[in-house]
Design a protein around this motif. Structure first.
Motif, PDB file in Angstrom:
ATOM      1  N   VAL A   1       2.021  -3.821  -6.529  1.00 35.11           N
ATOM      2  CA  VAL A   1       1.289  -2.868  -7.329  1.00 35.11           C
ATOM      3  C   VAL A   1      -0.142  -2.575  -7.012  1.00 35.11           C
ATOM      4  N   LEU A   2      -0.165  -1.351  -6.895  1.00 33.91           N
ATOM      5  CA  LEU A   2      -1.721  -1.278  -6.254  1.00 33.91           C
ATOM      6  C   LEU A   2      -2.656  -0.694  -7.434  1.00 33.91           C
ATOM      7  N   THR A   3      -3.995  -1.326  -7.142  1.00 34.01           N
ATOM      8  CA  THR A   3      -4.920  -1.135  -8.091  1.00 34.01           C
ATOM      9  C   THR A   3      -5.567   0.028  -7.564  1.00 34.01           C
ATOM     10  N   PRO A   4      -6.608   0.787  -8.564  1.00 30.18           N
ATOM     11  CA  PRO A   4      -7.254   1.968  -8.134  1.00 30.18           C
ATOM     12  C   PRO A   4      -7.903   1.874  -6.883  1.00 30.18           C
ATOM     13  N   ALA A   5      -8.434   0.639  -6.615  1.00 31.44           N
ATOM     14  CA  ALA A   5      -9.378   0.508  -5.293  1.00 31.44           C
ATOM     15  C   ALA A   5      -8.083   0.719  -4.094  1.00 31.44           C
ATOM     16  N   GLN A   6      -7.009   0.135  -4.459  1.00 28.19           N
ATOM     17  CA  GLN A   6      -5.977   0.115  -3.322  1.00 28.19           C
ATOM     18  C   GLN A   6      -5.290   1.162  -3.022  1.00 28.19           C
ATOM     19  N   VAL A   7      -5.291   2.196  -4.319  1.00 25.96           N
ATOM     20  CA  VAL A   7      -4.728   3.342  -3.963  1.00 25.96           C
ATOM     21  C   VAL A   7      -5.596   4.265  -3.132  1.00 25.96           C
ATOM     22  N   ARG A   8      -6.907   4.129  -3.326  1.00 25.06           N
ATOM     23  CA  ARG A   8      -7.915   4.831  -2.250  1.00 25.06           C
ATOM     24  C   ARG A   8      -7.658   4.072  -1.021  1.00 25.06           C
TER      25      ARG A   8
END
Length: 228
Positions: free
Chosen positions: A18-25
């Motif tokens: 699961v990617l958090t918003p920060a990890q998506v960036r």
């Protein structure tokens, strides 16, 4: 991509990460460091980041087989199923609606044809490659250029099913004629769940650059090649 993000491998690992918003960036930033993508972008920017090249869209028909005995060799608007006409299971890459094309390279076939060359018993020969002239305005086509774009897309058109949030393709079809999944988006987002306002988006598995057409947007198809 298939070797690295095969769904069976994800299942053995206990499910997709699961990617958090920060990890998506961060995923998008890492994709931008990929030397192969950078090399491809020099010659084929539309495949890597978009926008979709509407003049080079190919659809490939293959021979019928046991799982698809009624497969037809040519694209036909009479057999096109728009989202919502015959509801099927939700999915991040549905196979019961619309039509998929892949962009042909300037110097040869597109990624879908290259994938067939690798070999698959589900896609027996002969293969018929059809050029589909796109008539939809450029603004009607949504380019998914990265993991952030994928999260924004699912967040705008959420369809909650169990523990997953899938794209609501019928809702998306009201605004867009086609959804173009670029190579940068596949590298950044494939096999990962992302958090969206409605919950956790299901992991996408697209493998190759392609466009899902939610409306029939083509002039008369032209047969480009037959591979016996």
């Amino acid at each position: 991509m298939t070797a690295s993000t095969e769904p069976e491998m994800t299942a053995l690992a206990g499910g997709p990460a699961v990617l958090t918003p920060a990890q998506v960036r961060e995923a998008d930033e890492l994709a931008d460091t990929c030397l192969l993508l950078a090399r491809l972008a020099r010659d084929e920017e539309s495949l890597v980041r978009g926008p979709l090249d509407r003049t080079r869209q190919h659809w490939i028909g293959t021979a019928p087989h046991a799982l698809a005995p009624h497969r037809h060799p040519a694209p036909d608007p009479g057999r096109f199923t728009a989202p919502g006409e015959h509801p099927g299971p939700p999915g991040t890459k549905p196979f019961h609606l619309g039509l998929y094309t892949s962009t042909a390279r300037h110097d040869g076939p597109g990624m879908w044809r290259t994938y067939l060359d690798i070999g698959s018993t589900l896609h027996p020969r002969p293969w018929q490659t059809w050029h589909l002239p796109v008539t939809a305005p450029a603004g009607d086509i949504l380019d998914i250029g990265g993991a952030g774009d994928w999260a924004a897309f699912v967040g705008r058109y959420p369809l909650v099913h169990g523990d997953d949030v899938h794209p609501d393709w019928a809702a998306a079809a009201r605004d867009h004629a086609g959804i173009h999944m670029t190579l940068r988006a596949i590298v950044a987002a494939q096999g990962f769940r992302v958090r969206v306002p409605a919950g956790l988006a299901a992991a996408p598995f697209w493998d190759i650059e392609s466009t899902l057409w939610l409306r029939w947007c083509f002039a008369a198809p032209r047969l480009a090649e037959v591979t016996p």
